[in-house]
Design a protein around this motif. Sequence first.
Motif, mmCIF file in Angstrom:
data_model
loop_
_atom_site.group_PDB
_atom_site.id
_atom_site.type_symbol
_atom_site.label_atom_id
_atom_site.label_comp_id
_atom_site.label_asym_id
_atom_site.label_seq_id
_atom_site.Cartn_x
_atom_site.Cartn_y
_atom_site.Cartn_z
ATOM 1 N N TYR A 1 0.954 -1.395 0.100
ATOM 2 C CA TYR A 1 0.351 0.077 -0.157
ATOM 3 C C TYR A 1 0.958 1.318 0.075
ATOM 4 O O TYR A 1 0.905 1.824 -0.575
ATOM 5 C CB TYR A 1 -0.949 0.026 1.427
ATOM 6 N N GLU A 2 1.991 1.395 1.087
ATOM 7 C CA GLU A 2 2.694 2.136 0.980
ATOM 8 C C GLU A 2 3.480 2.322 -0.374
ATOM 9 O O GLU A 2 3.971 3.801 -0.814
ATOM 10 C CB GLU A 2 3.704 2.671 2.531
ATOM 11 N N THR A 3 3.895 1.796 -0.423
ATOM 12 C CA THR A 3 5.042 1.795 -2.024
ATOM 13 C C THR A 3 4.264 1.776 -3.215
ATOM 14 O O THR A 3 5.397 2.991 -3.907
ATOM 15 C CB THR A 3 6.163 -0.203 -1.714
ATOM 16 N N ALA A 4 3.164 1.469 -3.366
ATOM 17 C CA ALA A 4 2.467 1.815 -4.343
ATOM 18 C C ALA A 4 1.768 3.068 -4.565
ATOM 19 O O ALA A 4 2.283 4.139 -5.862
ATOM 20 C CB ALA A 4 1.045 0.928 -4.130
ATOM 21 N N HIS B 1 -5.249 6.537 -5.667
ATOM 22 C CA HIS B 1 -6.562 6.475 -5.088
ATOM 23 C C HIS B 1 -6.820 5.544 -5.941
ATOM 24 O O HIS B 1 -6.644 4.373 -4.878
ATOM 25 C CB HIS B 1 -7.749 7.480 -5.210
ATOM 26 N N LYS B 2 -6.340 4.655 -6.373
ATOM 27 C CA LYS B 2 -7.012 3.654 -7.346
ATOM 28 C C LYS B 2 -5.436 2.516 -6.686
ATOM 29 O O LYS B 2 -6.029 1.848 -6.358
ATOM 30 C CB LYS B 2 -6.319 3.784 -8.700
ATOM 31 N N ALA B 3 -4.371 3.009 -7.010
ATOM 32 C CA ALA B 3 -3.365 2.508 -6.603
ATOM 33 C C ALA B 3 -2.975 2.311 -5.300
ATOM 34 O O ALA B 3 -3.562 0.718 -4.593
ATOM 35 C CB ALA B 3 -1.824 2.915 -6.727
ATOM 36 N N ALA B 4 -3.867 3.003 -4.187
ATOM 37 C CA ALA B 4 -4.535 2.373 -2.804
ATOM 38 C C ALA B 4 -5.208 0.769 -2.100
ATOM 39 O O ALA B 4 -4.758 0.554 -1.693
ATOM 40 C CB ALA B 4 -4.840 3.417 -2.096
ATOM 41 N N ILE B 5 -6.215 1.295 -3.104
ATOM 42 C CA ILE B 5 -7.318 0.626 -3.456
ATOM 43 C C ILE B 5 -7.079 -0.672 -3.420
ATOM 44 O O ILE B 5 -6.952 -1.984 -2.743
ATOM 45 C CB ILE B 5 -8.988 0.723 -3.814
ATOM 46 N N ALA B 6 -5.828 -1.159 -4.872
ATOM 47 C CA ALA B 6 -6.098 -2.277 -5.482
ATOM 48 C C ALA B 6 -4.537 -2.979 -4.557
ATOM 49 O O ALA B 6 -4.396 -3.979 -3.855
ATOM 50 C CB ALA B 6 -5.155 -1.760 -7.421
ATOM 51 N N ILE C 1 -1.338 1.343 -13.171
ATOM 52 C CA ILE C 1 -1.529 1.098 -11.975
ATOM 53 C C ILE C 1 -1.447 -0.360 -11.936
ATOM 54 O O ILE C 1 -0.720 -0.467 -10.913
ATOM 55 C CB ILE C 1 -2.899 1.198 -11.791
ATOM 56 N N GLU C 2 -1.490 -1.263 -12.990
ATOM 57 C CA GLU C 2 -1.298 -2.907 -13.035
ATOM 58 C C GLU C 2 0.730 -3.284 -12.842
ATOM 59 O O GLU C 2 0.625 -3.664 -12.000
ATOM 60 C CB GLU C 2 -1.630 -3.401 -14.453
#
Length: 190
Positions: free
Chosen positions: A27-30, A42-47, A118-119
């Motif tokens: 989560y933090e790295t993303a 926001h999208k990166a955090a949720i994924a 994001i992927e």
Amino acid sequence: MIEDIKKVVEEKLREHPKRYQHVLGVYETAIKLALIHHADEHKAAIAALFHDYAKYDSIEDQIQHLELKVIKHYADAPVMYHAFAAAYALETMFQIRDQEILNAIRYHVFGRKDMGLIEKIIFVADYCEPSRNFSDVTYIYDLATKDMDQAVLYCMKLTLDDVIKKDKTPHEDQVAAYNYYLEVNSGKIK
Ligand SMILES: [Fe+2]
Ligand SMILES: [Fe+2]
């Protein structure tokens, strides 16, 4: 939304504190990588929070809602099921239909050809979050801050080497993804 998702994941992984630590690391790295590469944090955090949600479900539970073609396609790579099951769970529990988020979760194990930003971020963050204890973590993170496609290729090679070392056959998607990013990094594919 993020806090609600975090609570649900924390509860789900209550018996697996190391996995929850890993999830928080991803989560933090993303989020950091999203900020650096001007992706939607926001999208990166949720994924990131949801990517391993179904990791400890039984295979029966993981495949329960998956399409038959997905189940068949990954019959020799059942590790993929936890990823597809997590995407399904996020969609149904939080009504999230954003395909960038869902695909980042679905394909976080092997990556795939032609990934969106994001992927790529989730795929790479899964390898280089701080609680991962192999020697390449800092190298991969630094590479990812500079060149996401090179970081993607590096992580794919790590997994492929590992599969080959264990005398197993890599999944066809894994090989195709690796070859694709070899070409991307050699400039053949833009
Ligand atoms: Fe996973
Ligand atoms: Fe993970």
